[in-house]
Scaffold this active site. Sequence first.
Site, short mmCIF file in Angstrom:
data_model
loop_
_atom_site.label_atom_id
_atom_site.label_comp_id
_atom_site.label_asym_id
_atom_site.label_seq_id
_atom_site.Cartn_x
_atom_site.Cartn_y
_atom_site.Cartn_z
N ASP A 58 30.90 51.90 26.85
CA ASP A 58 30.84 50.38 26.75
C ASP A 58 31.70 49.86 25.64
O ASP A 58 31.30 49.81 24.69
CB ASP A 58 29.41 49.94 26.52
CG ASP A 58 29.14 48.67 26.22
OD1 ASP A 58 30.14 47.69 26.62
OD2 ASP A 58 28.02 47.99 26.01
N ILE A 59 33.00 49.24 25.91
CA ILE A 59 34.00 48.89 25.11
C ILE A 59 33.48 47.50 24.42
O ILE A 59 34.19 47.27 23.56
CB ILE A 59 35.41 48.82 25.53
CG1 ILE A 59 35.46 47.93 26.81
CG2 ILE A 59 35.82 50.18 25.81
CD1 ILE A 59 36.80 47.59 26.95
N TYR B 38 39.26 32.05 32.07
CA TYR B 38 39.92 33.53 32.19
C TYR B 38 40.99 33.43 31.10
O TYR B 38 41.02 34.41 30.44
CB TYR B 38 40.35 33.55 33.45
CG TYR B 38 41.19 35.02 33.69
CD1 TYR B 38 40.67 36.06 33.42
CD2 TYR B 38 42.53 34.63 33.99
CE1 TYR B 38 41.76 37.23 33.45
CE2 TYR B 38 43.33 35.71 34.42
CZ TYR B 38 42.76 37.23 33.98
OH TYR B 38 43.52 38.06 33.98
N THR C 224 47.58 38.50 30.55
CA THR C 224 47.96 37.82 31.71
C THR C 224 48.63 36.81 31.51
O THR C 224 48.87 36.21 30.45
CB THR C 224 46.50 37.33 32.30
OG1 THR C 224 47.00 36.52 33.68
CG2 THR C 224 46.00 36.66 31.56
N TRP D 106 50.00 38.37 38.99
CA TRP D 106 49.77 38.64 40.43
C TRP D 106 49.90 40.36 40.75
O TRP D 106 50.53 40.82 41.62
CB TRP D 106 51.09 38.00 41.30
CG TRP D 106 51.35 36.55 40.93
CD1 TRP D 106 50.90 35.77 40.09
CD2 TRP D 106 52.04 35.72 41.89
NE1 TRP D 106 51.19 34.33 40.23
CE2 TRP D 106 51.83 34.46 41.27
CE3 TRP D 106 52.54 35.89 43.11
CZ2 TRP D 106 52.48 33.31 41.91
CZ3 TRP D 106 53.07 34.77 43.78
CH2 TRP D 106 53.14 33.46 43.23
#
Length: 290
Positions: free
Chosen positions: A37-38, A126, A102, A151
């Site tokens: 669990d980071i 996000y 991203t 993408w």
Amino acid sequence: MQILVTGAYGQLGSEIKELVSNYPDWKFLFTDVDSLDITSVTAVENYFSANKVDVVVNCAAYTAVDKAESDQETAHLVNAIAPKILAKRCRETGAKLIHVSTDYVFAGNACTPYSETDKTDPKGAYGRTKLDGENFVLAENPDAVIIRTSWLYSSFGNNFVKTMLRLGKEKEQLGVVFDQVGTPTYAADLAAAILQIVKKYEIKSSDFIPGIYHYSNEGVASWFDFTLAIFEFSGIKIKVNPVLSDQFPTPTKRPHFSVLNKLKIKNNFDIEIPYWKDSLQVCLNKLQKA
């Protein structure tokens, strides 16, 4: 050398697994939410105490773009807090960190490829949580490498390519947006680039040049172009209609332009990047053999 890969069940983590045999001298530690669990400081500290970690590749992310709008707490925990925890632990133990981000950190209203120094302005939860993650990583550990990509697709997991292949067999025609432009990125290519950076570090530690980098495949496409190529290469006969984003309202505003300038990563790490159509063909060939 021991390399911890988080998010091992995802597209990128799965593609890194495929390349393990190319690096027989390295030991890979693949974890996901069920084994590490980071988002927990204690869990990360205990893991690092029990395992010698030389490099961390953080592929873990909350990537449900629309769901992030209604689940911002979880998105922030996974995309911002977890990278912060990893970055701090890497700094404390001397491990190198490669963190994946991203194109959604940008507004998407440019007309030339985004460079690493361009102004960030995410338009949804996000993108905001991923940008928070970048900022936390660099604040905790300025020696980290952050790679923004776009993408992403793969023969593993759920993605646009697999969705289009399924719809292509189910429907007679499809509407696909043509006013969102970027570059499809084959996760296998990004995985290879990341391991090339790790290899350069192993050979000469000073070749690990920290900072933010951009990586996608070469070329430019709209989602409409991407779809046509998927069907063409797969031999699927279907009518595809170009439509405007406004005809597909979603909780999150997608960037209209998210082409990334890859000059920095190519120059600093001697990375050659394939053209997106060539990589798509490779992925589709792999899917057809599966």
